[in-house]
Scaffold this motif. Structure first.
Motif, PDB file in Angstrom:
ATOM      1  N   LEU A 230       0.814  -1.216   0.000  1.00  0.00           N
ATOM      2  CA  LEU A 230       0.000   0.000   0.000  1.00  0.00           C
ATOM      3  C   LEU A 230       0.848   1.268   0.000  1.00  0.00           C
ATOM      4  N   TYR A 231       1.819   1.357   0.903  1.00  0.00           N
ATOM      5  CA  TYR A 231       2.585   2.601   1.017  1.00  0.00           C
ATOM      6  C   TYR A 231       3.391   2.933  -0.240  1.00  0.00           C
ATOM      7  N   PRO A 232       3.985   1.958  -0.926  1.00  0.00           N
ATOM      8  CA  PRO A 232       4.654   2.317  -2.180  1.00  0.00           C
ATOM      9  C   PRO A 232       3.715   2.959  -3.204  1.00  0.00           C
ATOM     10  N   VAL A 233       2.473   2.497  -3.258  1.00  0.00           N
ATOM     11  CA  VAL A 233       1.510   3.084  -4.192  1.00  0.00           C
ATOM     12  C   VAL A 233       1.180   4.513  -3.776  1.00  0.00           C
ATOM     13  N   LEU A 234       0.949   4.726  -2.484  1.00  0.00           N
ATOM     14  CA  LEU A 234       0.652   6.076  -2.006  1.00  0.00           C
ATOM     15  C   LEU A 234       1.856   7.000  -2.180  1.00  0.00           C
ATOM     16  N   TRP A 235       3.062   6.463  -1.958  1.00  0.00           N
ATOM     17  CA  TRP A 235       4.287   7.245  -2.152  1.00  0.00           C
ATOM     18  C   TRP A 235       4.428   7.670  -3.610  1.00  0.00           C
ATOM     19  N   ARG A 237       2.102   8.117  -5.696  1.00  0.00           N
ATOM     20  CA  ARG A 237       1.087   9.134  -5.975  1.00  0.00           C
ATOM     21  C   ARG A 237       1.517  10.503  -5.448  1.00  0.00           C
ATOM     22  N   MET A 238       2.246  10.508  -4.318  1.00  0.00           N
ATOM     23  CA  MET A 238       2.674  11.764  -3.715  1.00  0.00           C
ATOM     24  C   MET A 238       3.716  12.488  -4.561  1.00  0.00           C
ATOM     25  N   ALA A 239       4.593  11.711  -5.211  1.00  0.00           N
ATOM     26  CA  ALA A 239       5.721  12.328  -5.942  1.00  0.00           C
ATOM     27  C   ALA A 239       5.967  11.563  -7.237  1.00  0.00           C
ATOM     28  N   PRO A 240       5.023  11.603  -8.175  1.00  0.00           N
ATOM     29  CA  PRO A 240       5.142  10.762  -9.372  1.00  0.00           C
ATOM     30  C   PRO A 240       6.357  11.060 -10.231  1.00  0.00           C
ATOM     31  N   ASP A 241       6.887  12.283 -10.142  1.00  0.00           N
ATOM     32  CA  ASP A 241       8.026  12.644 -10.978  1.00  0.00           C
ATOM     33  C   ASP A 241       9.370  12.523 -10.265  1.00  0.00           C
ATOM     34  N   ASP A 242       9.351  12.140  -9.014  1.00  0.00           N
ATOM     35  CA  ASP A 242      10.596  11.942  -8.265  1.00  0.00           C
ATOM     36  C   ASP A 242      11.422  10.864  -8.963  1.00  0.00           C
ATOM     37  N   PRO A 243      12.700  11.114  -9.228  1.00  0.00           N
ATOM     38  CA  PRO A 243      13.521  10.096  -9.902  1.00  0.00           C
ATOM     39  C   PRO A 243      13.532   8.745  -9.181  1.00  0.00           C
ATOM     40  N   LEU A 244      13.461   8.777  -7.848  1.00  0.00           N
ATOM     41  CA  LEU A 244      13.413   7.511  -7.115  1.00  0.00           C
ATOM     42  C   LEU A 244      12.129   6.750  -7.427  1.00  0.00           C
ATOM     43  N   VAL A 245      11.026   7.483  -7.529  1.00  0.00           N
ATOM     44  CA  VAL A 245       9.753   6.855  -7.869  1.00  0.00           C
ATOM     45  C   VAL A 245       9.790   6.327  -9.295  1.00  0.00           C
ATOM     46  N   VAL A 246      10.260   7.155 -10.209  1.00  0.00           N
ATOM     47  CA  VAL A 246      10.301   6.763 -11.619  1.00  0.00           C
ATOM     48  C   VAL A 246      11.148   5.507 -11.807  1.00  0.00           C
ATOM     49  N   ALA A 247      12.258   5.420 -11.091  1.00  0.00           N
ATOM     50  CA  ALA A 247      13.158   4.285 -11.250  1.00  0.00           C
ATOM     51  C   ALA A 247      12.577   3.008 -10.637  1.00  0.00           C
ATOM     52  N   ARG A 248      11.838   3.161  -9.551  1.00  0.00           N
ATOM     53  CA  ARG A 248      11.383   1.982  -8.817  1.00  0.00           C
ATOM     54  C   ARG A 248       9.979   1.535  -9.178  1.00  0.00           C
ATOM     55  N   ARG A 249       9.182   2.408  -9.717  1.00  0.00           N
ATOM     56  CA  ARG A 249       7.776   2.071  -9.871  1.00  0.00           C
ATOM     57  C   ARG A 249       7.531   0.828 -10.732  1.00  0.00           C
ATOM     58  N   PRO A 250       8.230   0.617 -11.837  1.00  0.00           N
ATOM     59  CA  PRO A 250       7.961  -0.609 -12.606  1.00  0.00           C
ATOM     60  C   PRO A 250       8.134  -1.878 -11.779  1.00  0.00           C
ATOM     61  N   ARG A 251       9.181  -1.913 -10.943  1.00  0.00           N
ATOM     62  CA  ARG A 251       9.390  -3.102 -10.106  1.00  0.00           C
ATOM     63  C   ARG A 251       8.316  -3.218  -9.037  1.00  0.00           C
ATOM     64  N   ASP A 253       5.256  -2.012  -9.116  1.00  0.00           N
ATOM     65  CA  ASP A 253       3.977  -2.361  -9.723  1.00  0.00           C
ATOM     66  C   ASP A 253       3.934  -3.826 -10.138  1.00  0.00           C
ATOM     67  N   ALA A 254       5.027  -4.331 -10.677  1.00  0.00           N
ATOM     68  CA  ALA A 254       5.063  -5.742 -11.091  1.00  0.00           C
ATOM     69  C   ALA A 254       4.923  -6.656  -9.885  1.00  0.00           C
ATOM     70  N   HIS A 255       5.562  -6.275  -8.790  1.00  0.00           N
ATOM     71  CA  HIS A 255       5.474  -7.072  -7.565  1.00  0.00           C
ATOM     72  C   HIS A 255       4.046  -7.052  -7.016  1.00  0.00           C
ATOM     73  N   LEU A 256       3.399  -5.888  -7.073  1.00  0.00           N
ATOM     74  CA  LEU A 256       2.010  -5.771  -6.642  1.00  0.00           C
ATOM     75  C   LEU A 256       1.107  -6.633  -7.513  1.00  0.00           C
ATOM     76  N   ASP A 257       1.334  -6.627  -8.812  1.00  0.00           N
ATOM     77  CA  ASP A 257       0.537  -7.464  -9.713  1.00  0.00           C
ATOM     78  C   ASP A 257       0.629  -8.937  -9.315  1.00  0.00           C
ATOM     79  N   ASP A 258       1.846  -9.384  -9.054  1.00  0.00           N
ATOM     80  CA  ASP A 258       2.034 -10.789  -8.665  1.00  0.00           C
ATOM     81  C   ASP A 258       1.288 -11.098  -7.371  1.00  0.00           C
ATOM     82  N   TYR A 259       1.331 -10.173  -6.437  1.00  0.00           N
ATOM     83  CA  TYR A 259       0.663 -10.397  -5.154  1.00  0.00           C
ATOM     84  C   TYR A 259      -0.855 -10.433  -5.314  1.00  0.00           C
TER      85      TYR A 259
END
Length: 686
Positions: A230-235, A237-251, A253-259
């Motif tokens: 939950l918190y990664p998704v909310l994070w 949303r808080m900072a969609p353009d943050d380079p840390l978010v941009v770099a990590r979001r694909p992983r 999201d894929a992990h969330l899909d599997d879960y």
């Protein structure tokens, strides 16, 4: 007259008509969700402090004191209010923004006699600070932007005490990540080192198949969904353009899909979530990962599946006395049952259930609200799956809607640990309709869903610290086939898992505080016990072998089945006269049974009182050896099913050296290899 605790004419929820065209399974629409949220928020108003800063709910004070309880009550209901405001785009007939803004002004005022406990003063405030930050970010136009500069600075100063602090290396790392992300967005202090360090810690929690362990131990539970996904998704949303978010979001999201593929199969047809793991007083927070998927744009579940799963979970509780007759969330599961709470749980704690109402942050025209509900996996057919990370063999049956997991990988411990078994983690099985035996005896003795040795003083041995040996499937052969299923594999395989550990007895020294995990103390070691399961439908063939260890204490072997609870005492039936002895306990809705298949065993049934949150009386069927067990394999057939479901023929079991053969009631057969003593080498004598 409405039944106490069930929404009736006196509540907003009770006035919303069901819509079985849009929601053929639950009848629930967004209007039901909004009404429940408003009921919960309005019911807490009489318990809000005059300055608005604390929600001091009635009940037993939590282990951290009244001020922390009141802060929890504010922060967790504010999160719910934030979801309402965001989804309504600021439309606010209940003046949620105004009331909570006043609470922020008073709670962060360092001169106020009831200022909030700060994160640098008490660890629990670190948790609540995250709820405050998420809510402020989500309601920025209606609360933060309208605060005076003085109050904004007070809020920043309060939240800034998280920077550079010490955080447990568990889901708690996300509390600091979201707070510092909010602080950065408003020009407050933050530490990029903190955030990067916490994200690195999160990476160590990643496990196979979309699961997260809540820290280094084998701690698999609802925190995977309602926190670590939950918190990664909310994070993001808080900072969609943050380079840390941009770099990590694909992983992420894929992990969330599997879960999500696995999580949706863990919901019972009645909407009940799995009764397993700590913090169960958060109840319908179990719906949070489904909404997180929708918020993240996941396509793994259709909008109709998301709403069916989430509405099912929340509606399950509203049909079982939640909230109570005062409109409040209590410490308990269906009704109040304070013994379910951990030491850290206080009167405001249950309002983390607000996470399960996250879907209200999505507007009324979002597809999750407009699509027609679709069936859950267990409603479409039988479910059989293996979740390798927690070591769970998952079996759902359409006939009764029950989902069960047989557990060979989760104990809230590390391999080799010598702690006692937590009833919430280390039992051999959990389901959507049963609770492990809790209470005093449930923590000292693994009464139900266990393989244990009866020590000289009559106490039962523990298994925590075991080694997970395997979890997978074996193919079925022969027979006339099975009924259609939602998954091609369900009719063609059985699930198999094995674990092995050193039986041990733990005598806790001094006062023990319940944080969900097992207890430490003086340990007496017993022999090695290997346990296996072959699972199909409502049946488990449980295999046990005891190997002696030098200098070990031993005792009778005891194999226990599922605990079933009811307001009236379950009916026990013991058959000790036939060749294949058995024991059974039944309620009007459930039957739990154990039957000896290989080895000489004696049956019995334990009856416990006020031992679970699901009923006043609980019964557990078991089988035991007359004396110390031999070194050959024992096999017991274990079953949990709805009382009206025809069990059919009992599976037949044959053990030949290192192979077990099972013939199921429909004639299909399977075989599984049995682990040998060599799997542990010289540790068998350790």
């Amino acid at each position: 007259m409405s039944r106490p605790g069930v929404p009736g004419r006196g509540t907003l929820l009770g006035r919303v008509p069901a819509d079985h065209a849009l929601s053929p399974c639950t009848g629930w629409t967004r209007a039901h969700w909004a009404a429940l949220a408003d009921d919960l928020l309005l019911s807490t108003r009489p318990f809000t402090s005059p300055d608005g800063s604390h929600v001091d709910l009635p009940g037993r004070t939590g282990g951290y004191g009244r001020d922390v309880d009141g802060l929890e009550g504010f922060a967790r209901t504010f999160m719910l209010a934030a979801f309402r405001l965001a989804g309504e785009r600021g439309h606010d007939p209940l003046d949620l923004a105004g009331r909570y803004a006043a609470g922020f002004a008073a709670g962060t005022d360092p001169t106020s006699p009831r200022r909030w406990t700060r994160p640098d003063e008490h660890g629990q405030a670190k948790v609540e600070a995250a709820a405050l930050a998420i809510g402020l970010d989500m309601t920025r136009p209606w609360i933060w932007d309208r605060m005076s500069p003085t109050v904004q600075q007070q809020v920043v100063d309060y939240l800034a005490t998280v920077v550079g602090g010490e955080y447990p290396q568990t889901n708690w790392v996300w509390f600091r990540i979201v707070v510092e992300t909010f602080l950065r967005s408003v020009g407050g202090p933050y530490s990029s080192e903190d955030v990067e360090s916490d994200l690195a810690a999160h990476d160590t929690f990643v496990r196979e198949g979309g699961w997260y362990a809540d820290g280094p131990e084998r701690s698999f539970d609802h925190y995977t969904g309602w926190a670590l996904h939950l918190y990664p998704v909310l994070w993001a949303r808080m900072a969609p353009d943050d380079p840390l978010v941009v770099a990590r979001r694909p992983r992420l999201d894929a992990h969330l899909d599997d879960y999500l593929r696995q999580a949706v199969a863990l919901v019972g047809a009645d909407g009940a979530p799995l009764f397993q793991g700590r913090s169960l007083v958060y109840r319908f927070a179990a719906a949070a990962p489904f909404w997180a998927g929708a918020l993240a744009g996941s396509s793994v579940l259709t909008p109709g599946q998301v709403r069916r799963a989430a509405s099912g979970v929340v509606r399950h509780f509203t049909e079982h006395g939640v909230p109570d007759e005062r409109g409040l969330l209590t410490l308990g599961w269906h009704g109040a049952w304070p013994d379910l709470a951990q030491h850290y749980s206080g009167t405001g704690s249950p309002y983390w259930a607000s996470k399960g109402l996250l879907g209200l942050a999505l507007p009324a025209d979002h597809p999750v609200w407009t699509a027609v509900e679709e069936l859950l996996p267990v409603e479409r057919g039988d479910v059989l799956a293996v979740a390798p990370a927690p070591g769970w063999l998952v079996s759902g049956t359409r006939d009764d809607g029950i989902v069960r997991v047989v557990n060979h990988g989760t104990d809230h411990a590390l391999p080799g640990d010598d702690v006692s078994d937590s009833p919430l983690y280390a039992r051999l099985g959990y389901s959507t309709v049963t609770s492990p035996v809790m209470g005093r005896r449930g923590w000292t003795d693994p009464v139900d869903q266990s393989v244990a040795l009866v020590g000289p003083d009559g106490r039962l041995s523990h298994r925590s610290g075991f080694e997970a040996l395997s979890a997978g499937t074996v193919r079925l052969e022969g027979g006339a086939g099975t009924a259609p299923s939602t998954a091609d594999t369900v009719g063609t395989v059985a699930a198999v898992g094995f674990s092995r550990g050193r039986a041990h007895w733990v005598h806790p020294a001094g006062e023990v505080l319940d944080y969900g995990s097992g207890h430490r103390g003086d340990v007496t070691w017993g022999p090695w016990v290997t346990t296996g399961s072959v699972v199909r439908g409502a049946w488990e063939v449980r295999l046990v072998r005891v190997a002696p260890a030098e200098g070990a204490t031993s005792g009778r072997l005891r194999v226990a089945g599922w605990a079933v609870s009811g307001d009236r005492a379950p009916v026990p039936v013991v058959d000790g006269a036939s060749t294949l002895v058995s024991a059974r306990a039944s309620t009007p809705t459930l039957v739990s049974s154990v039957r000896a298949a290989v080895g000489e065993l004696v049956p019995g049934v334990d009856v416990e009182h006020d031992a679970t949150a699901l009923g006043a009386c609980t019964a557990v069927p078991w089988l035991t050896t007359a004396g110390e067990p031999g070194e050959d394999w024992y096999a017991v057939v274990v079953r949990l099913a709805g009382a009206t479901v025809d069990p059919g023929p009992t599976p037949r079991v044959r053990v030949e050296e290192d192979v077990v053969h099972v013939t199921w009631g429909d004639g299909l057969r399977c075989r599984a290899e049995l682990p040998g003593d060599g799997a542990r080498g010289d540790r068998l004598d350790g």
